[in-house]
Design a protein around this motif. Structure first.
Motif, PDB file in Angstrom:
ATOM      1  N   ILE A  93       0.844  -1.203   0.000  1.00 23.85           N
ATOM      2  CA  ILE A  93       0.000   0.000   0.000  1.00 23.85           C
ATOM      3  C   ILE A  93       0.874   1.247   0.000  1.00 23.85           C
ATOM      4  O   ILE A  93       0.613   2.194  -0.746  1.00 23.85           O
ATOM      5  CB  ILE A  93      -0.988  -0.029   1.185  1.00 23.85           C
ATOM      6  CG1 ILE A  93      -2.033  -1.125   0.954  1.00 23.85           C
ATOM      7  CG2 ILE A  93      -1.655   1.333   1.374  1.00 23.85           C
ATOM      8  CD1 ILE A  93      -2.860  -1.475   2.164  1.00 23.85           C
ATOM      9  N   ASP A  94       1.928   1.248   0.805  1.00 17.12           N
ATOM     10  CA  ASP A  94       2.863   2.385   0.792  1.00 17.12           C
ATOM     11  C   ASP A  94       3.488   2.562  -0.588  1.00 17.12           C
ATOM     12  O   ASP A  94       3.630   3.689  -1.072  1.00 17.12           O
ATOM     13  CB  ASP A  94       3.967   2.188   1.842  1.00 17.12           C
ATOM     14  CG  ASP A  94       3.472   2.407   3.262  1.00 17.12           C
ATOM     15  OD1 ASP A  94       2.395   3.023   3.441  1.00 17.12           O
ATOM     16  OD2 ASP A  94       4.166   1.949   4.192  1.00 17.12           O
ATOM     17  N   GLN A  95       3.844   1.455  -1.213  1.00 19.16           N
ATOM     18  CA  GLN A  95       4.423   1.504  -2.559  1.00 19.16           C
ATOM     19  C   GLN A  95       3.410   2.103  -3.537  1.00 19.16           C
ATOM     20  O   GLN A  95       3.761   2.954  -4.361  1.00 19.16           O
ATOM     21  CB  GLN A  95       4.825   0.089  -2.984  1.00 19.16           C
ATOM     22  CG  GLN A  95       5.487   0.005  -4.335  1.00 19.16           C
ATOM     23  CD  GLN A  95       5.825  -1.444  -4.698  1.00 19.16           C
ATOM     24  OE1 GLN A  95       5.880  -2.336  -3.864  1.00 19.16           O
ATOM     25  NE2 GLN A  95       6.043  -1.673  -5.979  1.00 19.16           N
ATOM     26  N   LEU A  96       2.176   1.683  -3.434  1.00 15.43           N
ATOM     27  CA  LEU A  96       1.124   2.206  -4.305  1.00 15.43           C
ATOM     28  C   LEU A  96       0.891   3.696  -4.057  1.00 15.43           C
ATOM     29  O   LEU A  96       0.783   4.480  -5.003  1.00 15.43           O
ATOM     30  CB  LEU A  96      -0.165   1.420  -4.068  1.00 15.43           C
ATOM     31  CG  LEU A  96      -1.341   1.747  -4.952  1.00 15.43           C
ATOM     32  CD1 LEU A  96      -1.048   1.391  -6.402  1.00 15.43           C
ATOM     33  CD2 LEU A  96      -2.574   0.997  -4.482  1.00 15.43           C
ATOM     34  N   LEU A  97       0.855   4.086  -2.785  1.00 11.18           N
ATOM     35  CA  LEU A  97       0.642   5.495  -2.450  1.00 11.18           C
ATOM     36  C   LEU A  97       1.789   6.374  -2.942  1.00 11.18           C
ATOM     37  O   LEU A  97       1.587   7.559  -3.225  1.00 11.18           O
ATOM     38  CB  LEU A  97       0.455   5.664  -0.944  1.00 11.18           C
ATOM     39  CG  LEU A  97      -0.855   5.127  -0.362  1.00 11.18           C
ATOM     40  CD1 LEU A  97      -0.863   5.254   1.149  1.00 11.18           C
ATOM     41  CD2 LEU A  97      -2.057   5.814  -0.966  1.00 11.18           C
ATOM     42  N   THR A 107      -6.401  11.339   0.492  1.00 13.99           N
ATOM     43  CA  THR A 107      -7.665  10.621   0.659  1.00 13.99           C
ATOM     44  C   THR A 107      -7.427   9.132   0.834  1.00 13.99           C
ATOM     45  O   THR A 107      -7.971   8.504   1.746  1.00 13.99           O
ATOM     46  CB  THR A 107      -8.595  10.869  -0.545  1.00 13.99           C
ATOM     47  OG1 THR A 107      -8.905  12.268  -0.616  1.00 13.99           O
ATOM     48  CG2 THR A 107      -9.877  10.070  -0.441  1.00 13.99           C
ATOM     49  N   LEU A 108      -6.615   8.559  -0.046  1.00 10.40           N
ATOM     50  CA  LEU A 108      -6.320   7.124   0.055  1.00 10.40           C
ATOM     51  C   LEU A 108      -5.654   6.792   1.381  1.00 10.40           C
ATOM     52  O   LEU A 108      -6.045   5.822   2.054  1.00 10.40           O
ATOM     53  CB  LEU A 108      -5.412   6.678  -1.097  1.00 10.40           C
ATOM     54  CG  LEU A 108      -6.017   6.609  -2.485  1.00 10.40           C
ATOM     55  CD1 LEU A 108      -4.953   6.220  -3.501  1.00 10.40           C
ATOM     56  CD2 LEU A 108      -7.177   5.639  -2.535  1.00 10.40           C
ATOM     57  N   LYS A 109      -4.667   7.586   1.763  1.00  8.21           N
ATOM     58  CA  LYS A 109      -3.951   7.329   3.015  1.00  8.21           C
ATOM     59  C   LYS A 109      -4.899   7.379   4.204  1.00  8.21           C
ATOM     60  O   LYS A 109      -4.857   6.500   5.073  1.00  8.21           O
ATOM     61  CB  LYS A 109      -2.819   8.345   3.180  1.00  8.21           C
ATOM     62  CG  LYS A 109      -1.935   8.052   4.357  1.00  8.21           C
ATOM     63  CD  LYS A 109      -0.732   8.963   4.402  1.00  8.21           C
ATOM     64  CE  LYS A 109       0.092   8.526   5.599  1.00  8.21           C
ATOM     65  NZ  LYS A 109       1.282   9.225   5.801  1.00  8.21           N
ATOM     66  N   ALA A 110      -5.764   8.379   4.248  1.00  9.88           N
ATOM     67  CA  ALA A 110      -6.719   8.504   5.356  1.00  9.88           C
ATOM     68  C   ALA A 110      -7.688   7.321   5.386  1.00  9.88           C
ATOM     69  O   ALA A 110      -7.993   6.784   6.457  1.00  9.88           O
ATOM     70  CB  ALA A 110      -7.482   9.825   5.238  1.00  9.88           C
TER      71      ALA A 110
END
Length: 189
Positions: A93-97, A107-110
């Motif tokens: 997920i971090d890689q995607l973000l 928005t995605l992170k939250a």
């Protein structure tokens, strides 16, 4: 959002169409991760009137993005997932973000943080919908696609998560009855 950034993100997300899950469809093929997420979003829309006090747009967004990390990791069924797998998914997920910026990234992170913490009713409802969609999909698939542990798991999966919501608790109970009816087919053979 920058056009190139959008295309890169969507290229990664496209892998959810290619990555299959443990579940099978009613037509006898493996379900894709994208199909599972799409139907969760549709389920959230279908039950939205039952949750007028919640931000159902947020729940729908959670349903749509919850498995984005699997575009990188692939799917690991819940009953096989380890703590190490959880860390790998968070890294994915971090890689995607890291491929996006601005308000979309925020928005995605939250949303991912809220889903991970499960402190809000919206996050808990998304989790309940996730569990129910899995049971529903299993009930629609042929019994010969189930592994032995799913005979019991399909009767209990998601019950705890659905306890908080009266409507979802009733839906989950109906899914259990459908599972039992399906298992009765097996014992009648």
């Amino acid at each position: 959002m920058d056009i190139n950034e959008c295309i890169v993100f969507m290229n990664i997300a496209e892998k959810l169409k290619c990555n299959t899950r443990h579940s099978w469809t009613s037509s006898g093929r493996h379900e894709s991760v994208a199909e599972h997420s799409w139907r969760m979003g549709l389920m959230a829309m279908a039950v939205a009137d039952e949750f007028s006090e919640l931000d159902m747009n947020k729940v729908i967004k959670m349903c749509l993005i919850h498995d984005l990390g699997e575009a990188i990791t692939g799917d690991i069924p819940t009953f096989y997932k380890t703590a190490t797998d959880e860390v790998v998914e968070l890294d994915a997920i971090d890689q995607l973000l890291s491929t996006v910026s601005g308000s979309f990234k925020d928005t995605l992170k939250a949303l991912f943080e809220e889903m991970d913490e499960l402190k809000t009713p919206e996050a808990r409802l998304y989790k309940c919908i996730d569990k129910c969609e899995v049971v529903l999909q299993h009930n629609e698939a042929a019994l010969d696609t189930w592994i032995e542990l799913e005979y019991e798991l399909n009767q209990t999966h998601g019950q705890k998560e659905c306890e908080e919501f009266a409507y979802m608790k009733r839906l989950r109970e109906k899914l259990k009855l459908d599972t039992l009816a399906k298992l009765n087919e097996l014992s009648a053979q």
